[in-house]
Motif scaffolding. Structure first.
Motif, PDB file in Angstrom:
ATOM      1  N   LYS A 331       0.815  -1.216   0.000  1.00  0.00           N
ATOM      2  CA  LYS A 331       0.000   0.000   0.000  1.00  0.00           C
ATOM      3  C   LYS A 331       0.850   1.268   0.000  1.00  0.00           C
ATOM      4  N   ILE A 334       2.726   1.689  -3.279  1.00  0.00           N
ATOM      5  CA  ILE A 334       1.803   2.052  -4.362  1.00  0.00           C
ATOM      6  C   ILE A 334       1.391   3.513  -4.237  1.00  0.00           C
ATOM      7  N   ASN A 335       1.075   3.946  -3.042  1.00  0.00           N
ATOM      8  CA  ASN A 335       0.686   5.346  -2.835  1.00  0.00           C
ATOM      9  C   ASN A 335       1.812   6.295  -3.203  1.00  0.00           C
ATOM     10  N   LEU A 338       1.945   6.698  -6.932  1.00  0.00           N
ATOM     11  CA  LEU A 338       0.823   7.467  -7.488  1.00  0.00           C
ATOM     12  C   LEU A 338       0.849   8.937  -7.084  1.00  0.00           C
ATOM     13  N   LYS A 346      -4.223   7.986 -12.503  1.00  0.00           N
ATOM     14  CA  LYS A 346      -3.986   7.160 -11.309  1.00  0.00           C
ATOM     15  C   LYS A 346      -4.697   5.805 -11.362  1.00  0.00           C
ATOM     16  N   LYS A 347      -5.936   5.800 -11.866  1.00  0.00           N
ATOM     17  CA  LYS A 347      -6.726   4.566 -11.857  1.00  0.00           C
ATOM     18  C   LYS A 347      -6.052   3.467 -12.670  1.00  0.00           C
ATOM     19  N   LYS A 349      -2.933   3.266 -13.559  1.00  0.00           N
ATOM     20  CA  LYS A 349      -1.644   2.923 -12.957  1.00  0.00           C
ATOM     21  C   LYS A 349      -1.842   2.028 -11.731  1.00  0.00           C
ATOM     22  N   LEU A 350      -2.883   2.333 -10.947  1.00  0.00           N
ATOM     23  CA  LEU A 350      -3.184   1.526  -9.769  1.00  0.00           C
ATOM     24  C   LEU A 350      -3.502   0.093 -10.176  1.00  0.00           C
ATOM     25  N   ARG A 354      -1.277  -3.231  -9.105  1.00  0.00           N
ATOM     26  CA  ARG A 354      -1.902  -4.349  -8.390  1.00  0.00           C
ATOM     27  C   ARG A 354      -1.829  -5.640  -9.205  1.00  0.00           C
TER      28      ARG A 354
END
Length: 365
Positions: A331, A334-335, A338, A346-347, A349-350, A354
């Motif tokens: 988490k 990842i944050n 971003l 962002k979406k 890439k997220l 994942r």
């Protein structure tokens, strides 16, 4: 005016069970009499009152007469002339139709003490058949009292099998049936509830379960590990032919639906082939990234259910739990990745990050 301790308190004292609350019946009195003694009326339809000091419930003795179909189709007669024996006669089971005087003397016109000694759940009279909810109460008592050696009498089983119509059962409110179900679920023997309803040939009116033996076997395997009603219901409902139908029939509360839905998705995830993106989609469907704890609980229960049922696996639950661990551990990273990106980017890439974690975890294992 005479006051008697009645119902569950008397029954539980005779059984040797903890008394949770006391209910009293007042004979030879009126509503005005009790209000004058500072009792507080708590029910607009029935003369039921709270004692001014103990806050225990006191009700005027009553008789009842069936005037229309269904659980609520009764006319009640509240009159100082109603005797304690008449009040007890309208009750469901002999074990609940015993009154106790202040001096300890028992009023037992329907041999309830003998039935308690013989460990029998037995109807009081033919009036039992006037209220179909009593079938579900009978099943619930069978579940809660099995650990004390109780069983439903053959006469009562026969009465439930032959004297209730489909229309009578379908007239019941789903909420009342669910209340009895929920009480049974938290008992030591919830499997007995479903067994008795099956014997009474009314299980199918509210539960879309095809194999009662499978239901009983499943509950007996999971009840020691999972003692909560939410978890136990989710396990039972996993055996429903059509979960949506069962949820609608019983008007299941939302908190019970959520775990059931997660488990249903878990079963699909564990037993069908899934690509990396399909695994991620499944985690989203189970709200894993917002409700990690409850999703993990669903995975744990699902793993146990699959073992009991002997279902073949396409994905090992341990792998999915490992993926869940890796996603949570990542988490912060990842944050950080971003942090400086535009919102519109962002979406995607997220999802990419994942999916990479899922792919790496599967490859490493």
């Amino acid at each position: 005016m005479n006051v008697y301790l009645v119902g569950g308190a008397v029954r539980d004292e005779l059984i040797g069970r903890e008394i949770k609350e006391k209910d009293w019946v007042v004979v030879g009195s009126t509503e005005e009499d009790l209000l004058a003694k500072r009792f507080k009326k708590i029910n607009s339809q029935f003369p039921v009152f709270l004692h001014p000091e103990t806050k225990e419930e006191y009700a005027l003795a009553r008789k009842e007469k069936k005037v229309s179909p269904g659980h609520q189709g009764f006319k009640f007669i509240f009159d100082p002339s109603v005797t304690i024996e008449e009040d007890l006669k309208r009750r469901d089971f002999t074990m609940n139709a015993i009154a106790k005087k202040d001096n300890g003397e028992l009023i037992d016109p329907f041999a309830g003490v003998a039935d308690i000694n013989n460990k029998l759940i037995k109807h009081v009279s033919e009036f039992f058949t006037e209220d179909p909810l009593r079938v579900f109460r009978c099943a619930r008592f069978a579940a809660t009292l099995k650990s004390f050696g109780f069983k439903v009498s053959d006469e009562t089983i026969n009465l439930m099998q032959t004297k209730f119509s489909k229309d009578e059962f379908l007239s019941l409110s789903a909420e009342r049936v669910w209340v009895e179900t929920q009480k049974a679920l938290i008992s030591e023997h919830p499997e007995e509830y479903f067994s008795v309803l099956n014997k009474a040939d009314c299980l199918h009116y509210f539960f879309d379960l095809s194999d009662i033996k499978e239901v009983i076997d499943l509950i007996e395997h999971i009840k020691k590990k999972y003692v909560g009603d939410v978890e136990r219901w989710a396990a039972v409902n996993s055996l429903s032919i059509d979960q949506k139908k069962t949820n609608e029939l019983l008007k299941i509360p939302k908190k019970f639906l959520k775990l059931s839905d997660k488990i249903q998705e878990c079963i699909r995830l564990f037993t069908q082939k899934n690509s990396d993106s399909e695994i991620l989609d499944s985690l989203y469907k189970m709200s894993f990234f917002r409700e990690s704890s409850s999703t993990r609980k669903a995975m744990e229960i699902c793993d146990d259910l699959i073992k009991v049922k002997g279902s073949s696996l396409s994905l090992e639950p341990s792998l999915i739990l490992n993926i869940a661990d890796k996603l949570e551990e990542s988490k912060i990273e990842i944050n950080r990745s971003l942090k400086d990106m535009k919102d519109e980017d962002k979406k995607s890439k997220l999802l990419e990050l994942r999916l990479n974690i899922i792919r790496k975890t599967r490859t490493n294992l």
